[in-house]
Design an enzyme around this catalytic site. Structure first.
Site, mmCIF file in Angstrom:
data_model
loop_
_atom_site.group_PDB
_atom_site.id
_atom_site.type_symbol
_atom_site.label_atom_id
_atom_site.label_comp_id
_atom_site.label_asym_id
_atom_site.label_seq_id
_atom_site.Cartn_x
_atom_site.Cartn_y
_atom_site.Cartn_z
ATOM 1 N N SER A 67 37.048 34.847 37.375
ATOM 2 C CA SER A 67 36.752 36.304 36.536
ATOM 3 C C SER A 67 37.096 37.443 37.487
ATOM 4 O O SER A 67 37.182 37.388 38.779
ATOM 5 C CB SER A 67 35.538 36.306 35.724
ATOM 6 O OG SER A 67 34.362 36.038 36.440
ATOM 7 N N TYR A 68 37.034 38.676 36.834
ATOM 8 C CA TYR A 68 37.209 39.693 37.658
ATOM 9 C C TYR A 68 36.169 39.839 38.874
ATOM 10 O O TYR A 68 34.818 39.689 38.782
ATOM 11 C CB TYR A 68 36.929 41.171 36.836
ATOM 12 C CG TYR A 68 37.401 42.364 37.310
ATOM 13 C CD1 TYR A 68 38.788 42.620 37.686
ATOM 14 C CD2 TYR A 68 36.433 43.399 37.551
ATOM 15 C CE1 TYR A 68 39.096 43.697 38.329
ATOM 16 C CE2 TYR A 68 36.926 44.497 38.014
ATOM 17 C CZ TYR A 68 38.244 44.780 38.461
ATOM 18 O OH TYR A 68 38.672 45.884 39.056
#
Length: 788
Positions: A335-336
């Site tokens: 994820s980010y």
């Protein structure tokens, strides 16, 4: 049919998002700038059939800089940079032609969906994109919304489709907070950097740094490192004594006991306690306690913790770690990676993320057990309201990711599995003894349940020798009691992990900028990275920080930058006025700058002790055109020539070697020419030290060598050795390198293109000829004395 333009932050992101939204049914083509692709497909938007056009930028479209004349260090007083000097937005990478590319793709579009990274920098890029494309987009009705913002945290089908179905608008306040930070860093950093660079490089020859830079975040970062260095230097070891006792029972191995008084700093007092303890040959058990304890599983992972662990455990620098993390994110593996949050929202699909890891042999058993017995809810952490914690989003192997990519991914995955596992439980046994009048104890741990340490074994409870079975009133035989002399030890140099912790604690930088600031102090030669990723300040770094403390401590202390960061966050939240924060902060630093300039002699006194005057540095190389005496070549960064008789310093090209060029002189000023070369296979060119710093013709700029000189008749100029237009860049000219024989080459005088030719020629000449190429209006090469 209407058209929807969609813009992502990187080409790889655009491709991944287009593939998900089009379900793999899109056509792709290269954009006009060659760096970005365009993916097109048909679909539905706002209840109507549309044509989607997905493309990207390559990070920031624009960068902030001063207008042309204020970039001249020699003609501009640095004090003017605080307010008088106008700034302008320029293309961040002119070679990409990003504005033109975006306008070509946006022409005739009706809507735009912005898929930029979901952080403050991403919001800022949103408005850079809008400034470029809105003038060429179709104008809809006043009431119709045409600009949309997608919010997402990972490149998964679920997250991307959720973002597409819940579009919002870009956040102007967050973008303004980035604008404010950019302008503050530009004005403050440039003013201090220009002043101290010119002042100190004009006086000292062995600073070994091409730029004596100052930064509102960079300098406090360096301050932390020097503060630790000072503690090490001022540390005075103290001698202390401890009582060491060994006891045994029957045939069991001896137990080493810890003295409850820990240590004493007086030998005679220590000896007294030894004598008191030696009055007894038995050690009596006073108590036996057993207590079940738990070692907590880790919290969910945020950026700062990832950087800390990557440095301390994986040996990877923060800048390198972020580059790898961003690659893993754009490829859809995690994820980010820029988040301050350590708390998973209630609706986060923990089970779905865990299922992705069920087939990896390294942790499949643990994952399958968790899926069958049930996940443990992660510990409550900090919800910063930005992105979920860093989480693995799909399975991967080392072959896919490469060595460093896999090591970082493996840690992220193991940390995630650990957050949904049980705590590690163990039994701690403590036995208290009395020997004579002195109290001693020993303790040991016995594992009950490994919990999360099955996937993070390095945090497990080490196997220890079993504690003897005993109870209150039992006696052990004293094997020995002795007084052991030891010394206190100084702290070690800060590790990167410790520095990251300090920066986070004091609000210096953000999760995104911390790696940049640490990298900057390394690049500027203010600190060196030693074994164990320890940061040891150089002489230059130490003197600078001590100088700031002597003139104005707030320039190096984290307090003022922390206060500025809070104001910038208020702009992002819409609670502070952009112009007022900007003006107030610049006013403070402008006053500090004037005081710094007036007090520079305080820092100079420290410099004098540590560095050599420029006149005493370097070795004689070439003759000055004014006094005809030898000038000294100073090799330390920035390399330059200094004439001690005229007290003049002349700049030279950097990142290469300098030597005398055949004792030839410039026809304009009588300075002896020198030759710059980047290596055996790279480019070389002669230059006049005076012309290099003082361009003799209007069409020349500072930093040009003889290969760009427009002198009409000089035998070393462009007119004498220029051959033709560069094959790569538009403005460059291929120039013969007259020193390259017998492996002849010509090199572009603008870019790094080098063309090798005539390897068996004895001599190559460039001649003016009436038959010279009329198209390019350059000279013709003649091959002479060729050996067959």
């Amino acid at each position: 049919m209407r058209t929807v333009l969609m813009v992502a932050e990187k080409p790889s992101l655009a491709q991944s998002i287009a593939k998900i939204l089009s379900k793999g049914n899109c056509t792709s083509r290269k954009g006009l700038n060659g760096a970005c692709s365009v993916h097109e497909y048909s679909g539905s938007f706002q209840g109507q059939p549309v044509r989607f056009r997905m493309t990207s930028v390559c990070g920031h479209v624009m960068s902030l800089d001063f207008i042309g004349k204020y970039n001249n260090w020699d003609k501009v007083d640095p004090a003017e940079l605080f307010s008088k000097a106008p700034t302008e937005k320029k293309e961040a990478n002119p070679k990409l032609n990003m504005v033109k590319f975006l306008q070509v793709e946006a022409r005739g579009c009706d809507y735009v969906v912005l898929w930029l990274d979901c952080d403050k920098e991403g919001e800022n890029i949103c408005f850079e994109v809008l400034d470029a494309i809105q003038p060429v987009m179709n104008k809809g009705s006043v009431r119709e919304q045409s600009v949309y913002r997608a919010k997402f945290s990972s490149i998964t089908d679920t997250d991307i489709w959720n973002a597409m179905n819940c579009l919002g608008e870009p956040n102007r306040n967050e973008a303004l907070s980035v604008d404010a930070r950019q302008e503050l860093d530009l004005r403050i950093g440039c003013a201090f950097t220009r002043f101290q660079t010119k002042y100190f490089q004009g006086k000292y020859g062995n600073l070994d740094s091409s730029l004596i830079s100052f930064g509102p975040c960079q300098t406090p970062t360096l301050g932390f490192c020097v503060e630790r260095h000072d503690k090490i230097q001022s540390f005075k070891p103290e001698t202390y004594w401890i009582l060491q006792a060994k006891v045994f029972k029957g045939k069991d191995s001896p137990l080493t006991l810890d003295w409850n008084r820990v240590r004493v700093f007086d030998r005679e007092v220590g000896q007294m306690f030894v004598n008191l303890a030696k009055t007894s040959r038995d050690a009596k058990v006073e108590s036996v306690s057993k207590k079940e304890k738990a070692k907590q599983r880790p919290q969910a992972l945020n950026t700062v913790e990832m950087l800390r662990v990557a440095s301390s455990a994986l040996g990877m620098g923060p800048q390198h770690t972020m580059q790898i993390a961003e690659r893993l994110y754009t490829q859809g593996y995690i994820s980010y990676p820029r988040t301050e949050t350590t708390h998973y929202p209630e609706n986060f699909d923990l089970k779905g993320a865990l299922k992705q890891q069920s087939n990896n042999p390294m942790w499949a058993e643990e994952v399958k057990t968790l899926l069958s017995t049930g996940l443990n809810r992660p510990r409550k952490g900090n919800d910063a309201g930005d992105h979920p914690p860093i989480t693995p989003m799909r399975a991967a192997s080392e072959a896919e990711l490469g060595s460093d990519g896999w090591r970082l991914y493996e840690y992220i995955t193991r940390n995630f599995i650990a957050t949904v596992s049980q705590d590690c439980k163990y039994l701690q046994t403590t036995i208290d003894f009395i020997i004579g009048t002195e109290a001693f104890s020993c303790s040991g741990k016995t594992l009950i349940s490994a919990g999360y340490t099955t996937v993070m074994p390095w945090q497990g409870i080490p196997l220890e020798e079993a504690m003897p079975v005993c109870e209150r009133g039992d006696t052990f035989t004293v094997d020995e009691i002795k007084l052991v002399e030891k010394q206190t030890s100084p702290p070690d140099y800060l590790t990167e992990a410790e520095l990251i912790t300090l920066m986070e604690k004091h609000g210096v930088g953000t999760d995104a900028s911390i790696p940049v600031h640490i990298n900057n102090i390394c690049q500027r030669n203010y600190v060196t990275v030693e074994n164990g990723r320890k940061l040891k300040p150089t002489n230059l770094g130490i003197v600078l920080v001590h100088g700031y403390y002597k003139t104005d401590a707030e320039l190096v202390l984290p307090t003022i930058r922390s206060a500025v960061e809070k104001q910038l966050n208020l702009i992002a939240l819409g609670k502070a006025n952009y112009q007022q924060v900007l003006q107030h902060t610049l006013d403070i630093f402008k006053r500090k700058f004037h005081y710094f300039v007036d007090s520079i002699t305080s820092m100079d006194e420290l410099m004098e002790v540590s560095f050599s005057p420029i006149a005493a540095t370097g070795k004689p190389l070439s003759r000055c055109g004014k006094c005809h005496r030898f000038m000294k070549y100073i090799q330390a960064k920035p390399s330059r020539l200094h004439c001690s008789h005229c007290d003049e310093t002349y700049s030279l090209p950097q990142n290469g070697a300098i030597k005398l060029y055949k004792e030839l002189r410039c026809p304009l000023d009588e300075f002896e020419l020198v030759l710059w070369t980047s290596g055996a296979r790279g480019k070389s060119y002669p230059l006049c030290p005076y012309c290099f710093s003082n361009p003799p013709f209007r069409d020349m700029k500072k930093g040009m060598g003889c290969n760009e000189c427009t002198h009409p008749s000089c035998q070393h100029s462009l007119n004498s050795f220029g051959i033709g237009q560069c094959v790569e860049c538009e403005s460059g000219v291929l120039v013969l390198d007259p020193t390259s024989g017998p492996k002849w080459r010509m090199a572009c005088n603008k870019c790094n293109v080098v063309v090798h030719f005539f390897e068996h020629a004895h001599r190559v000449q460039v001649r003016n000829s009436p038959t010279s190429c009329p198209r390019h209006k350059y000279n013709i090469l003649y091959l002479c004395n060729t050996f067959i």
